[in-house]
Design an enzyme around this catalytic site. Structure first.
Site, PDB file in Angstrom:
ATOM      1  N   GLY A 232       0.490  -0.647   0.019  1.00 45.14           N
ATOM      2  CA  GLY A 232       0.198  -0.372  -0.104  1.00 45.14           C
ATOM      3  C   GLY A 232       0.672   1.378  -0.428  1.00 45.14           C
ATOM      4  O   GLY A 232       0.384   2.483   0.007  1.00 45.14           O
ATOM      5  N   ARG A 233       2.244   0.887   0.583  1.00 43.71           N
ATOM      6  CA  ARG A 233       3.091   2.041   0.862  1.00 43.71           C
ATOM      7  C   ARG A 233       4.132   1.817   0.508  1.00 43.71           C
ATOM      8  O   ARG A 233       4.801   2.902   1.067  1.00 43.71           O
ATOM      9  CB  ARG A 233       2.974   3.009   2.243  1.00 43.71           C
TER      10      ARG A 233
ATOM     11  N   LYS B 171       9.879   2.147   1.128  1.00 42.62           N
ATOM     12  CA  LYS B 171       8.682   1.656   2.966  1.00 42.62           C
ATOM     13  C   LYS B 171       8.335   3.208   2.623  1.00 42.62           C
ATOM     14  O   LYS B 171       8.997   3.847   2.837  1.00 42.62           O
ATOM     15  CB  LYS B 171       8.702   1.299   3.687  1.00 42.62           C
TER      16      LYS B 171
ATOM     17  N   GLY C 187      -0.020   6.398   2.168  1.00 42.24           N
ATOM     18  CA  GLY C 187       0.774   5.490   1.499  1.00 42.24           C
ATOM     19  C   GLY C 187       2.327   6.265   1.987  1.00 42.24           C
ATOM     20  O   GLY C 187       3.329   5.884   1.939  1.00 42.24           O
TER      21      GLY C 187
ATOM     22  N   ARG D   5       6.282 -14.076   0.347  1.00 40.04           N
ATOM     23  CA  ARG D   5       5.370 -13.983   1.716  1.00 40.04           C
ATOM     24  C   ARG D   5       4.662 -15.466   1.274  1.00 40.04           C
ATOM     25  O   ARG D   5       3.900 -15.957   0.557  1.00 40.04           O
ATOM     26  CB  ARG D   5       4.342 -13.002   1.666  1.00 40.04           C
TER      27      ARG D   5
ATOM     28  N   ASP E  56       0.624 -12.341   5.505  1.00 35.20           N
ATOM     29  CA  ASP E  56       1.756 -11.659   4.220  1.00 35.20           C
ATOM     30  C   ASP E  56       3.003 -11.766   5.319  1.00 35.20           C
ATOM     31  O   ASP E  56       3.973  -9.981   4.505  1.00 35.20           O
ATOM     32  CB  ASP E  56       1.159 -10.066   4.089  1.00 35.20           C
ATOM     33  N   ASN E  57       3.353 -10.791   6.963  1.00 34.10           N
ATOM     34  CA  ASN E  57       4.571 -10.947   7.406  1.00 34.10           C
ATOM     35  C   ASN E  57       5.747 -11.979   7.516  1.00 34.10           C
ATOM     36  O   ASN E  57       6.283 -11.796   7.822  1.00 34.10           O
ATOM     37  CB  ASN E  57       4.488 -10.097   8.813  1.00 34.10           C
TER      38      ASN E  57
END
Ligand code: AMP
Ligand code: MG
Length: 480
Positions: A92-93, A113, A126, A184, A253-254
């Site tokens: 997202g960012r 990031k 973002g 991931r 996702d991590n």
């Protein structure tokens, strides 16, 4: 700045292998960028010239404005966040700048990031702010120095923007980080959910080539991939547990397929030993408490296994049995890695599970600082850490009987393995507050200490101490 035309040459094997899983996207403009920190040592390892990264064009590269020869992309993924499934998360960012092949022929992702909103941003702005990006830098360096697989920060730059967060306006920042990859568990979840079998297979083949090439020669490469990822995660989480590291957001996702620690948000190192320890402000149920981490890793691996079933066997029923066997092996592998690690930390040559669990029980009952304990044990001063030393002294006699004869060698080995310096929460907060206010001095000092964690230095004596007793319990925020 013509030298920067060839400053960094990047590749894009991921974007080409699975184009469905990323989207070309450009970094947002930055009004008044400044380089805050460059990791010269890491730049050297990567075969990059630190001097050229210090130039204005170098800074533009680190912000994603100067091309490395390939298009920057946002990666898509899904994920279970605190147990609930989100079908579309994604960067997202963040942006993947591209892949860098270092002089030793290892391939790394260079990733930003805080580089602006992407179509995956959902509600977010973002952006990233300085404190949390410096936190990721510090934590990654500390973990690396402790020998724990991790992504590392190459640079942090401020953007010149002010960004609104809970604590008021903060300096906007961009982190450039280096990872073995950003594959991931959530990437596989997304690919599997598309129902496109060819995409899933290309993703798995890519993961095998990039991270576990030996799996390609196995009878069942996808089952072998699962097995290798499970083995890497068992080792990783055991290593975290040895140093008291709490990731804080072990969402699927991590969790990286490479076996590296990734996405430092509300992570923290535990002081007093207590498996129920939670720092994150958003972890109300304690799902990601210290003591839950091995179980959560296994849960995440089960989600990974589910995505691989159609590749493991065309008949889903036939795939379940061997996949379950691999998942069940996780507990044994984790226990072995944990026992091996704890044995070495205690200076023992043979595994004695009772000796390990008894001392952990004592540390817990008497709220003894985990990091301080192991150094004091080597120095022969650990009894002082216990309010009631008698049970410890009895335990210490049992340990004595189990130690090898050469005590000098035992002490030396323990001191090579048990850190003096970890990034203690109160020190991290202090350093980040000062940095946000414009003084990087405390941050650099803490960074220097944790980069040589086993070497006691008089000038850093205060950094080894736990937070003063009576300090309020530490809370970490999601780090955005
Ligand atoms: P994290 O908790 O950092 O692992 O992020 C989870 C998801 O939220 C990822 O998809 C991130 O890209 C997204 N995210 C986190 N912070 C922001 C932000 N400030 N703006 C946009 N997306 C964000
Ligand atoms: Mg994340």
């Amino acid at each position: 700045m013509s030298e920067t035309a060839t400053l960094v040459r990047l590749e894009d094997t991921y974007a080409r292998a699975v184009p469905e899983l990323s989207l070309q996207w450009r970094a947002a403009p930055t009004p008044a960028p400044r380089l805050t920190l460059l990791n010269d040592e890491l730049a050297d390892e990567l075969g990059l010239d630190p001097d050229s990264l210090h130039t204005p064009t170098g800074l533009e590269f680190l912000l994603g404005h100067e091309s490395g020869g390939v298009a920057t992309v946002a990666q898509v993924y899904a994920g279970h966040q605190f147990g609930g499934y989100s079908p579309r998360l994604g960067d997202g960012r963040a942006l993947l700048l591209g892949e860098l092949v270092d002089p030793a022929r290892h391939r790394h992702d260079l990733h930003l990031k805080g580089s602006g909103r992407t179509p995956f941003a959902r509600g977010g702005d973002g952006k990233a702010v300085l404190g949390p990006m410096l936190r990721e830098y510090l934590m990654g360096e500390a973990m690396h120095a402790l020998g724990i697989p991790t992504t590392r920060a190459l640079a942090v730059a401020t953007t010149g923007e002010s960004v609104m967060r809970d604590r008021g306006y903060q300096p906007g920042a961009v982190l450039c980080r280096v990872a073995d990859s950003h594959l991931r568990v959530g990437t596989f979840q997304y690919a599997a959910a598309t129902g496109d079998a060819d995409l899933l297979r290309r993703l798995a083949d890519y993961a095998i080539t990039r991270h576990h090439p030996q799996a390609a020669g196995a009878d069942n490469p996808y089952l072998d991939l699962l097995d290798r990822v499970a083995a890497a995660q068992a080792e990783l989480v055991a290593a975290w547990m040895q140093v008291g590291f709490i990731h804080g957001v072990m969402n699927t996702d991590n969790m990286a397929i490479s076996g590296q620690t990734i996405d430092y948000g509300p992570c923290a190192f535990m002081d007093a030993y207590d498996p129920t320890t939670v720092f994150s402000s958003i972890d109300h149920g304690g799902r990601y408490a210290y003591g839950n981490q091995p179980g959560i890793a296994q849960w995440n691996l089960a989600r990974f296994a589910e995505t691989l079933l159609p590749l493991i066997d065309a008949d889903p029923q036939a795939a379940i049995e061997p996949a379950t066997e691999v998942l069940n092996s996780f507990a044994r592998r984790y226990d072995e890695a944990a026992a091996r690690g704890m044995r070495a930390k205690l200076g023992l040559v043979e595994t004695d599970r009772d000796l390990v669990s008894d001392v952990l029980g004592l540390l817990r009952e008497q709220r003894v600082d985990l990091t301080t304990f192991f150094r004091a044990l080597a120095a022969g001063t650990a009894a002082e850490l216990f309010a009631d030393p008698a049970p410890f002294e009895e335990w210490a006699r049992r340990r004595e009987a189990a130690l090898p004869a050469d005590r000098g060698a035992v002490t030396a080995a323990m001191n090579r393995l048990n850190p003096v310096y970890i990034p203690r929460n109160h020190r991290v907060e202090e350093a980040l507050d000062a940095a946000t206010a414009g003084d990087l001095g405390p941050f650099h000092r803490l960074l220097e200490a944790v980069r040589a964690p086993y070497e006691p230095r008089r000038e850093f004596a205060d950094l080894a101490d736990p937070a003063p007793s009576g300090a309020p319990p530490h809370v970490t925020f999601c780090g955005t």
